[in-house]
Design an enzyme around this catalytic site. Structure first.
Site, short mmCIF file in Angstrom:
data_model
loop_
_atom_site.label_atom_id
_atom_site.label_comp_id
_atom_site.label_asym_id
_atom_site.label_seq_id
_atom_site.Cartn_x
_atom_site.Cartn_y
_atom_site.Cartn_z
CG HIS A 98 -1.46 1.36 2.67
ND1 HIS A 98 -0.89 1.75 3.85
CD2 HIS A 98 -1.80 0.06 2.84
CE1 HIS A 98 -0.87 0.73 4.70
NE2 HIS A 98 -1.42 -0.31 4.10
CG ASP A 125 -0.19 5.03 4.56
OD1 ASP A 125 -1.16 5.22 3.81
OD2 ASP A 125 0.27 3.89 4.80
N GLY A 176 -3.47 -6.53 6.72
CA GLY A 176 -4.84 -6.37 7.21
C GLY A 176 -4.91 -5.57 8.49
CG ASN A 177 -2.85 -6.21 12.27
OD1 ASN A 177 -2.38 -7.32 12.11
ND2 ASN A 177 -3.69 -5.92 13.27
CB SER A 178 -2.64 -1.47 6.92
OG SER A 178 -1.41 -2.07 6.62
N GLY A 180 10.72 26.71 2.73
CA GLY A 180 11.33 27.05 1.43
C GLY A 180 12.83 26.93 1.41
CB VAL A 181 15.49 25.88 3.25
CG1 VAL A 181 15.46 27.35 3.57
CG2 VAL A 181 14.88 25.06 4.38
CB ILE A 217 17.93 21.08 5.06
CG1 ILE A 217 16.80 20.05 5.05
CG2 ILE A 217 17.41 22.47 5.35
CD1 ILE A 217 16.03 19.96 6.35
#
Length: 495
Positions: free
Chosen positions: A124, A154, A228-230, A286-287, A289
């Site tokens: 992001h 992310d 800003g820490n992201s 492919g399930v 749940i």
């Protein structure tokens, strides 16, 4: 008899002591010695984080991105950050005196390979960016290109071209699985554009699910993390990166001591894929749940609520080929226990594509061992196979009950507004004045059981009706799931 001296008396007593007491005494002394050594080596809070910060700061970078904002006709392009969009909308959707401008976003990152110029940050932070710049601790600015990104976790991987005389310092990804609640951690980043900020705290919790994506397994920390820490690193006291700071919980927008980091062990696999392929290559089963509740576990004969209950199987997918069925509870996958439903997607995603792995499922009161060849999630998504359930029998008309039924699928879920966890078969139509209508059964409701046996397809209901007629039963007991919840209904069988 001569009197014994005190020394002779003590020697005589020692000779008569039980040998077991001697062994206990020696073992106790040995245990105390081990405990003393362990305590002397136990890590306590450091007097200062200065040495650690000095070592790590050069490896942490600031990320600056720019993108063009089209202000013509009061419109913003897709992908503009929410805070900027809100700023725009609060002003009536009109941009001042210009048709186009540059929007700037700030974040953090860290070098993981100095030789190759590889830098990790959040997706992001660089999303929709037209220009990405990496700013080192000494304010050197380097142009960066995007090698790959993964919105599901992310994470994004950047590459910078090294300049002459510029030296990059790298840090290593540690083993986040060894991180314990209460461990000291250090966060370094670029909060509010103030580069090179260091904060410290402890690990507050592990395995947090904040509904950010399908593989949520966040480390929670009270080290101050702000905007800003992201993309910045979360270090342990050895200087290893054990998390990528990604999100905060904050009613005010500032740090309130609840920050979340993507564990390094999840990031390792993603980063390796982005570096090699420019995209992720995740395993696919492919399930669909759902969670195994205490009530479901009791009904299925499981000792405790664990595993992932299969609600549907994708047609042509790995699970169908491995004979995994709707109603199975997946207990282990590739030798790893599935303690709860949300663990399975991560385990499957981290499994090598194309590899055949063992699977244990709980079926009809017994453990069944199967083998499944893992598919690739990204290919399945491209082909539209993800979320496409296997259809056994699409519909059936039962004149004896005065209704028609359909297999549960995405179209019917949407048509009748059925929840994701719904199970059974869908009632498509009810004949006016028929046996079902007389009992208040309506279209859009679900038949979950027939004669106290779980059903998954219209064919099973049809067979139950045929059997009841053969045994000359006058009615059939149905378990109906509708707006009022679950209810049993005895429906007469019409001739």
């Amino acid at each position: 008899m001569n009197k014994m001296t005190r020394r002779q008396h003590a020697q005589a007593q020692a000779k008569t002591l039980n040998p077991t007491l001697w062994i206990i005494t020696v073992l106790t002394a040995f245990g105390l010695m081990i405990a003393f050594i362990a305590q002397s080596h136990a890590r306590s809070a450091p007097e200062s984080f200065a040495d650690l910060a000095e070592k790590l700061l050069p490896a942490v970078v600031n990320i600056s991105t720019t993108q063009k904002v089209d202000a013509a006709h009061g419109q913003l392009p897709q992908g503009v950050p929410d805070f900027f969009r809100e700023f725009f909308e609060r002003r009536g959707g009109q941009m001042p005196q210009q048709r186009q401008r540059q929007a700037t976003s700030l974040g953090s990152g860290f070098v993981i390979d100095a030789q190759a110029g590889l830098i990790v940050t959040n997706n992001h932070v660089i999303q929709d960016a037209e220009e990405i710049k990496v700013i080192l601790q000494d304010n050197t600015s380097l142009d960066a290109e995007l090698l790959g990104k993964d919105p599901k976790t992310d994470i994004a991987l950047l590459k910078v071209e090294k300049k002459k005389g510029v030296k990059l310092i790298e840090v290593s990804l540690g083993n986040s699985d060894k991180t314990r609640v209460g461990d000291w951690v250090v966060a370094i980043g670029n909060p509010f554009g103030l580069g090179g900020s260091v904060t410290a705290g402890i690990v507050s919790a592990r395995g947090r699910n904040i509904q950010a994506g399908p593989y949520d397994d966040f480390i929670q920390t009270d080290a101050s993390i702000n905007k800003g820490n992201s993309g910045g690193p979360l270090f342990n006291l050895n200087g290893d990166v054990i998390g990528i700071n990604t999100a905060i919980y904050s009613p005010s927008g500032g740090s309130v001591g609840i920050g979340f980091s993507v564990p390094s062990n999840i990031a390792k696999t993603v980063i390796a894929d982005l570096q090699e392929y420019g995209r992720t290559r995740r395993g696919w089963l492919g399930v669909r749940i759902q969670t195994v509740s205490d009530e479901i576990a009791e009904n299925l004969g499981l000792e405790d609520a664990r595993g992932a209950l299969v609600t549907s199987v994708a047609e042509g997918g790995p699970a169908e080929k491995a004979k995994i069925q709707k109603g199975d509870v997946i207990l282990t996958f590739n030798g790893k226990g599935v303690s709860e439903m949300r663990k399975l997607p991560r385990i499957v995603a981290e499994t090598e594509v194309g590899k055949s792995v063992p699977v244990k499922v709980w079926r009809k009161g017994k453990i069944k061992k199967l083998s499944v060849k893992v598919g690739e999630l990204e290919v399945a998504e491209k082909n539209g196979s993800v979320g496409k359930p296997k259809v056994t029998k699409t519909s059936a008309t039962l004149k004896e009950l005065g209704l028609s039924l359909g297999s549960l699928n995405d179209q019917l879920r949407e048509r009748f507004k059925l929840p994701e966890e719904a199970s059974g078969v869908v009632i498509l139509n009810v004949v006016a004045d028929g046996p079902a209508a007389q009992k208040g059964i309506r279209a859009g409701e679900l038949i979950v059981e027939v004669s106290q046996k779980e059903i998954t397809s219209p064919d099973e209901v049809k067979k139950a009706v045929k059997k009841a007629k053969k045994e000359k039963q006058k009615s059939l007991l149905l378990l109906i799931d509708g707006e009022e919840g679950l209810r049993f209904v005895a429906v007469k069988l019409a001739k």
